[in-house]
Design an enzyme around this catalytic site. Structure first.
Site, mmCIF file in Angstrom:
data_model
loop_
_atom_site.group_PDB
_atom_site.id
_atom_site.type_symbol
_atom_site.label_atom_id
_atom_site.label_comp_id
_atom_site.label_asym_id
_atom_site.label_seq_id
_atom_site.Cartn_x
_atom_site.Cartn_y
_atom_site.Cartn_z
ATOM 1 C CB CYS B 157 4.965 -2.867 0.185
ATOM 2 S SG CYS B 157 6.317 -2.059 0.994
ATOM 3 C CB ILE B 218 -3.799 8.317 5.294
ATOM 4 C CG1 ILE B 218 -4.639 9.050 4.241
ATOM 5 C CG2 ILE B 218 -4.336 8.573 6.670
ATOM 6 C CD1 ILE B 218 -6.111 8.588 4.168
ATOM 7 C CG ASN B 219 0.489 4.745 1.462
ATOM 8 O OD1 ASN B 219 0.037 4.985 0.337
ATOM 9 N ND2 ASN B 219 1.651 4.164 1.648
ATOM 10 C CB THR B 220 -3.742 5.090 -1.402
ATOM 11 O OG1 THR B 220 -2.911 3.936 -1.490
ATOM 12 C CG2 THR B 220 -3.142 6.226 -2.200
#
Lengths: 268, 332
Positions: B157, B218-220
């Site tokens: 983020c 992994i994150n997106t």
């Protein structure tokens, strides 16, 4: 009883050029659905389309779950290719349901929105003033059954090929006119496209539920419940993808809905 | 990096409510794995953001069967999330921009954690912030809560204090935030890596050097879908995170790269739909896996994956899942 189960397709037929009927025979015991609830159906066994799709229950009888649908995108197209004898993954019944009306009530269906309302009309036979609008005559699906279950039916089509030409919400507006004083405080149940529901919110705003039926010369007391439709990923409340804006923040259509009090919704 | 490594992480005492049985369990080989001091009865957990706070899926199976529950990401203050539409399906995947909607750390501890404490499954809490001090505050409060067994930092983020650069895409910013959180918690600290970087091995190394006990990936992957008639992005947020089987080969490749770069355990995820998919990650070097989008498609996907792993061990004549972790053969 688990809400996820496998079901055998017993019928997946064309009703007319626009609509199809899917009949499922669950392979295990299921929870009996309430009017207004929905199911997530896997539409094939490949990863494209990947996600299940939500469908309102149209009928539950003789241990068969029936769904009315029209081909609108990849998911429904894939579903239409499934054959009798195929097994599909199902989750349901999901979401809340229409609250039971005490006496007579008003039902407003826009197009295939009738699928969600018919279980309510079947349970409370001849108690509904049904307002049924569609693009044209061919798209007034299940009209005969809807007529036979209603106390009175009002029909509109966009092209005038059946009933009045115009918007179904205009018919309702006439019906709610204070001069027809007996009808104004009936509860309203609606399912249909968002523009129709938005229009409906304007009509019923004239009769706020906070007012008594007749208060200082204004009509009020109308409770209106709308069944909303949203794209969903999980259908069970986890993904937060299907939320709708309400006066108390975002709410999940799949969990707190699909039926909401119309006064709760912030229409955008 | 000039960052001190925290001393002797093995001394941290975090015991899940019920230690795994070791060999046996469901009558097959051993599925239990360790992520730092966290002992998991099997390597299958849920991916943050796909499993709510556990309640929704407890209707479908016994949460005791999971290796761990990873809950929806939390911030110190509640977030209402993005406007709609928030999701759109893509070929073999989906794009989401939920906007980190969550009830906040305090409401989670008060209202949701008691439910999760009933289970003998470790609870890993994913958290994030807009600023480093928000990360610190969230980590502190979660570390003091009864029933949190590990924390997972979402660093995908933007950083409000640094021109909205995403924490996890800048090695310096990432080092600062991970180091700061490391100092505030004794719980196993997992750093969830963003795939939206050029060299994920480098980012994993930064996390390791800043004190992470494990990395998850992994994150997106950031993506966009355009409505051609309206000539607008379909999602209200314009872009979203891609997940589902479409991303799996990328995720497996990244796990392999990270496995070569760091010594800390890896939790692999990205489009895992079945046991075979999960095994790809373990062979590439992941110690555990997380199942995300598959939960949406099939609410019992995690359980079927655990059962499939048991079958795999039996079929391959293996007694312990740890034998296959990082067993990828390269070259002749």
């Amino acid at each position: 009883m688990p809400k996820n189960f496998k079901a055998n397709i017993t019928e997946n037929i064309l009703l007319n050029e626009h609509f199809r009927l899917l009949n499922l025979s669950p392979l295990s015991d299921i929870i009996v659905p309430e009017p207004g609830q929905f199911y997530m159906l896997r539409t094939g066994d490949t990863y494209d389309p990947l996600l299940k799709r939500p469908f309102s229950i149209f009928r539950h009888e003789d241990n068969t779950l029936k769904f009315l649908y029209r081909i609108r995108g990849k998911g429904t197209l894939s579903l239409s290719n499934l054959k009798s004898g195929d097994i599909i993954d199902v989750i349901g019944p999901l979401g809340n349901s229409y609250s039971a009306p005490e006496g007579d009530f008003i039902a407003i269906a826009g197009g295939i929105g009738i699928a969600s309302l018919l279980p309510l009309l079947r349970r409370f036979k001849k108690r509904a003033y049904l307002f049924y609008g569609a693009r044209n005559k061919d798209e007034l699906i299940m009209l005969n059954e809807a007529r036979s279950l209603s106390k009175e039916i009002f029909i509109t089509t966009d092209d005038g090929s059946e009933g009045e030409k115009g918007l179904i919400t205009d018919s309702l507006s006439d019906f709610l006119n204070p001069s027809r004083i007996t009808h104004y405080a009936l509860p309203i149940y609606a399912c249909g496209p968002t523009p129709m529901l938005k229009e409906l919110s304007k009509v019923v705003a004239e009769y706020p539920s906070s007012l008594l039926p007749l208060n200082k010369g204004r009509m009020g007391g109308v409770k209106c419940y709308v069944s909303l439709e949203e794209h969903m990923a999980c259908g069970v409340g986890a993904c937060l993808g299907c939320v709708v804006k309400t006066v108390s923040g975002y709410k999940r259509v799949c969990k707190e809905g699909p039926v909401f009090d119309i006064e709760e919704i912030v229409w955008e | 990096m000039g960052i001190e490594k925290p001393e002797d992480r093995s001394q941290k005492s975090v015991t899940p409510p019920n230690p795994p049985l070791g060999k046996g369990g469901h009558g097959g080989g051993n599925l239990s794995v360790n992520i730092a001091s966290l002992k998991l009865k099997n390597p299958v957990m849920t991916a943050s953001g796909t499993f709510g706070y556990g309640e929704e899926y407890s209707e479908f199976f016994d949460l005791n069967r999971l290796g761990a529950v990873v809950v929806k990401g939390l911030s110190i203050t509640p977030r209402q999330g993005n406007p709609t539409p928030r999701i759109v399906e893509t070929p073999a995947g989906m794009l989401n921009a939920i906007g980190l909607q969550n009830i906040g750390v305090r409401a989670f501890i008060k209202e949701k954690l008691p439910f999760l404490r009933q289970f003998r499954t470790p609870v890993i809490v994913n958290f994030f912030g807009d600023r480093i001090d928000e990360y610190i505050q969230a980590a502190e409060e979660l570390s003091n809560a009864d029933g949190v067994h590990a924390i997972e930092m979402n660093i995908s983020c933007p950083n409000k204090q640094a021109g909205w650069i995403v924490f996890g895409t800048d090695p310096k910013i990432m080092e600062q935030v991970v180091t700061a959180v490391r100092k505030t918690t004794n719980l196993p600290l997992i750093v969830k890596l963003s795939p939206n970087v050029t060299d994920i091995g480098l980012m994993a190394k930064v996390a390791e050097n800043s004190g992470a006990d494990a990395v998850s990936l992994i994150n997106t992957i950031t993506g966009m879908v355009v409505d051609v008639k309206r000539r607008r992005p379909v999602l209200a947020n314009n872009t979203g995170g891609l997940s589902g089987p479409a991303v799996r080969p990328i995720a497996v490749r990244m796990v392999w790269e990270v496995y070569k770069a760091v010594k800390i355990p890896i939790i692999g995820m990205g489009g895992i739909m079945n046991a075979s998919d999960a095994l790809e990650f373990l062979i590439a070097g992941a110690r555990a896996v997380a199942v995300g989008t598959a939960n949406f498609v099939n609410p019992t996907a995690t359980i079927e994956i655990i059962e499939g792993m048991e079958r795999f061990l039996k079929e391959e004549g293996l007694s312990d899942i740890n034998e296959i972790i990082g067993s990828l053969k390269i070259g002749s």
